[in-house]
Design a protein around this motif. Sequence first.
Motif, mmCIF file in Angstrom:
data_model
loop_
_atom_site.group_PDB
_atom_site.id
_atom_site.type_symbol
_atom_site.label_atom_id
_atom_site.label_comp_id
_atom_site.label_asym_id
_atom_site.label_seq_id
_atom_site.Cartn_x
_atom_site.Cartn_y
_atom_site.Cartn_z
ATOM 1 N N ALA A 90 30.759 33.119 51.971
ATOM 2 C CA ALA A 90 32.033 32.796 52.609
ATOM 3 C C ALA A 90 33.055 33.900 52.363
ATOM 4 O O ALA A 90 32.952 34.679 51.408
ATOM 5 C CB ALA A 90 32.560 31.468 52.073
ATOM 6 N N GLU A 91 34.056 33.955 53.221
ATOM 7 C CA GLU A 91 35.132 34.928 53.053
ATOM 8 C C GLU A 91 35.838 34.678 51.724
ATOM 9 O O GLU A 91 36.210 33.545 51.395
ATOM 10 C CB GLU A 91 36.125 34.830 54.205
ATOM 11 N N GLY A 92 35.998 35.738 50.932
ATOM 12 C CA GLY A 92 36.664 35.624 49.638
ATOM 13 C C GLY A 92 35.795 35.092 48.525
ATOM 14 O O GLY A 92 36.277 34.909 47.402
ATOM 15 N N GLU A 93 34.518 34.884 48.784
ATOM 16 C CA GLU A 93 33.619 34.318 47.774
ATOM 17 C C GLU A 93 32.955 35.434 46.970
ATOM 18 O O GLU A 93 32.655 36.505 47.484
ATOM 19 C CB GLU A 93 32.549 33.470 48.456
ATOM 20 N N PHE A 94 32.723 35.163 45.684
ATOM 21 C CA PHE A 94 32.040 36.093 44.782
ATOM 22 C C PHE A 94 30.661 35.506 44.502
ATOM 23 O O PHE A 94 30.533 34.497 43.821
ATOM 24 C CB PHE A 94 32.833 36.237 43.474
ATOM 25 N N VAL A 95 29.624 36.129 45.066
ATOM 26 C CA VAL A 95 28.254 35.631 44.948
ATOM 27 C C VAL A 95 27.405 36.682 44.232
ATOM 28 O O VAL A 95 27.449 37.862 44.574
ATOM 29 C CB VAL A 95 27.648 35.315 46.327
ATOM 30 N N TRP A 104 46.200 53.982 42.482
ATOM 31 C CA TRP A 104 44.973 53.274 42.137
ATOM 32 C C TRP A 104 44.491 53.631 40.739
ATOM 33 O O TRP A 104 43.972 52.767 40.004
ATOM 34 C CB TRP A 104 43.888 53.536 43.185
ATOM 35 N N LEU A 105 44.663 54.871 40.327
ATOM 36 C CA LEU A 105 44.315 55.224 38.944
ATOM 37 C C LEU A 105 45.184 54.441 37.962
ATOM 38 O O LEU A 105 44.709 54.010 36.902
ATOM 39 C CB LEU A 105 44.474 56.728 38.723
ATOM 40 N N ALA A 106 46.445 54.236 38.313
ATOM 41 C CA ALA A 106 47.315 53.420 37.462
ATOM 42 C C ALA A 106 46.823 51.979 37.408
ATOM 43 O O ALA A 106 46.858 51.336 36.347
ATOM 44 C CB ALA A 106 48.751 53.471 37.990
ATOM 45 N N LYS A 107 46.352 51.465 38.528
ATOM 46 C CA LYS A 107 45.849 50.084 38.559
ATOM 47 C C LYS A 107 44.675 49.884 37.618
ATOM 48 O O LYS A 107 44.488 48.795 37.067
ATOM 49 C CB LYS A 107 45.423 49.706 39.987
ATOM 50 N N LEU A 156 34.812 44.711 29.166
ATOM 51 C CA LEU A 156 36.111 45.194 29.636
ATOM 52 C C LEU A 156 36.089 45.455 31.135
ATOM 53 O O LEU A 156 37.031 45.112 31.863
ATOM 54 C CB LEU A 156 36.494 46.470 28.882
ATOM 55 N N MET A 157 34.997 46.070 31.618
ATOM 56 C CA MET A 157 34.892 46.363 33.046
ATOM 57 C C MET A 157 34.733 45.089 33.868
ATOM 58 O O MET A 157 35.258 44.992 34.985
ATOM 59 C CB MET A 157 33.722 47.311 33.305
ATOM 60 N N GLU A 158 34.017 44.114 33.351
ATOM 61 C CA GLU A 158 33.873 42.836 34.064
ATOM 62 C C GLU A 158 35.230 42.153 34.223
ATOM 63 O O GLU A 158 35.564 41.640 35.300
ATOM 64 C CB GLU A 158 32.891 41.936 33.316
ATOM 65 N N ASN A 159 36.030 42.158 33.145
ATOM 66 C CA ASN A 159 37.371 41.579 33.245
ATOM 67 C C ASN A 159 38.261 42.379 34.185
ATOM 68 O O ASN A 159 39.077 41.815 34.919
ATOM 69 C CB ASN A 159 38.010 41.487 31.854
ATOM 70 N N GLU A 160 38.104 43.703 34.162
ATOM 71 C CA GLU A 160 38.867 44.557 35.074
ATOM 72 C C GLU A 160 38.527 44.225 36.528
ATOM 73 O O GLU A 160 39.403 44.122 37.390
ATOM 74 C CB GLU A 160 38.572 46.025 34.778
ATOM 75 N N LEU A 161 37.241 44.063 36.789
ATOM 76 C CA LEU A 161 36.810 43.707 38.141
ATOM 77 C C LEU A 161 37.411 42.371 38.567
ATOM 78 O O LEU A 161 37.928 42.241 39.684
ATOM 79 C CB LEU A 161 35.286 43.646 38.203
ATOM 80 N N GLN A 220 41.020 39.171 41.853
ATOM 81 C CA GLN A 220 41.968 38.061 41.985
ATOM 82 C C GLN A 220 43.151 38.424 42.878
ATOM 83 O O GLN A 220 43.775 37.543 43.472
ATOM 84 C CB GLN A 220 42.493 37.661 40.604
ATOM 85 N N GLU A 221 43.445 39.732 43.004
ATOM 86 C CA GLU A 221 44.627 40.138 43.761
ATOM 87 C C GLU A 221 44.499 39.844 45.250
ATOM 88 O O GLU A 221 45.469 39.454 45.891
ATOM 89 C CB GLU A 221 44.891 41.635 43.551
ATOM 90 N N ASP A 222 43.296 40.051 45.812
ATOM 91 C CA ASP A 222 43.165 39.816 47.255
ATOM 92 C C ASP A 222 41.868 39.129 47.649
ATOM 93 O O ASP A 222 41.589 38.950 48.840
ATOM 94 C CB ASP A 222 43.312 41.126 48.035
ATOM 95 N N ARG A 223 41.060 38.735 46.649
ATOM 96 C CA ARG A 223 39.857 37.930 46.895
ATOM 97 C C ARG A 223 38.974 38.506 48.000
ATOM 98 O O ARG A 223 38.687 37.855 49.003
ATOM 99 C CB ARG A 223 40.234 36.489 47.233
ATOM 100 N N LYS A 224 38.519 39.732 47.807
ATOM 101 C CA LYS A 224 37.544 40.293 48.738
ATOM 102 C C LYS A 224 36.229 39.520 48.624
ATOM 103 O O LYS A 224 35.933 38.911 47.594
ATOM 104 C CB LYS A 224 37.307 41.770 48.420
#
Length: 257
Positions: free
Chosen positions: A27-32, A114-117, A168-173, A178-182
């Motif tokens: 689905a749109e916005g779903e993480f599978v 984006w580097l700052a993000k 750390l990378m998993e939490n970063e992802l 969460q910002e735009d739910r791709k």
Amino acid sequence: MSFLEFRRLSVAFGDYVAVEGVSLRVAEGEFVSLVGPTGCGKSTLLNAAAGLLSPSEGEVWVAGRPLKGLNPLAGYLFQQDAILPWKTALDNVALPLVFRGTPWGEARERARAWLAKVGLERFAQRFPHQLSGGQRKRVGLAQVLIADPKLLLMDEPFSALDVQTRQLMENELLRLWQEDRKTVLFVTHDLEEAIALSDRVVVMAAGPRSRPIGDFPIPLPRPRDVAEVRLTPEFLRLHREIWELLRGEVLRAHAGT
């Protein structure tokens, strides 16, 4: 509504059928996440979704249309670093915009943001060999996301990292997602990682002729910390339930049957 859909998809390489009759909706916005033993066709499905592989049978649909050729809505984060060793972190992140016709000056400004993000603003002028493994992954993630893909395809992107950096990378992802739910289709061999990140975990059968054999909703609340969520009773229950199915396929793959 499905954003990504495999419709009776089969992919063969000569006489070898990697996946057969795969029907799966994201689905749109779903993480599978896709999990399964080595050789079960997880990466094959990612490559079909990216348009890098043509189906032998069936179709891939994206945003309500059959996919023909490369998928212009997808960004792909590979297991191996895909950044250029002779360019700085800043220029690596800017490249996708430059390839689309954005002037270098504007592309670099957006790349700085984006580097700052991803916490690398102080490392903009570093080359890849001057960065740690986790920092290179952050550059790769920013490089993919700066192009604003609607579909994010990820093929074991954190598997080469140590445990602490990986978390750390998993939490970063998750923070960026969460910002735009791709819409995300994520491949991993790590069941704990799949549960900690996902809305659903799909189990693939041992290959050849692999297909989905289990589809498990992950009702863990968001936002999540991937280290903390692993300690909850619900996480442990889900792990036992999914592993009960996955274990048999792993044993079957190792036995070569």
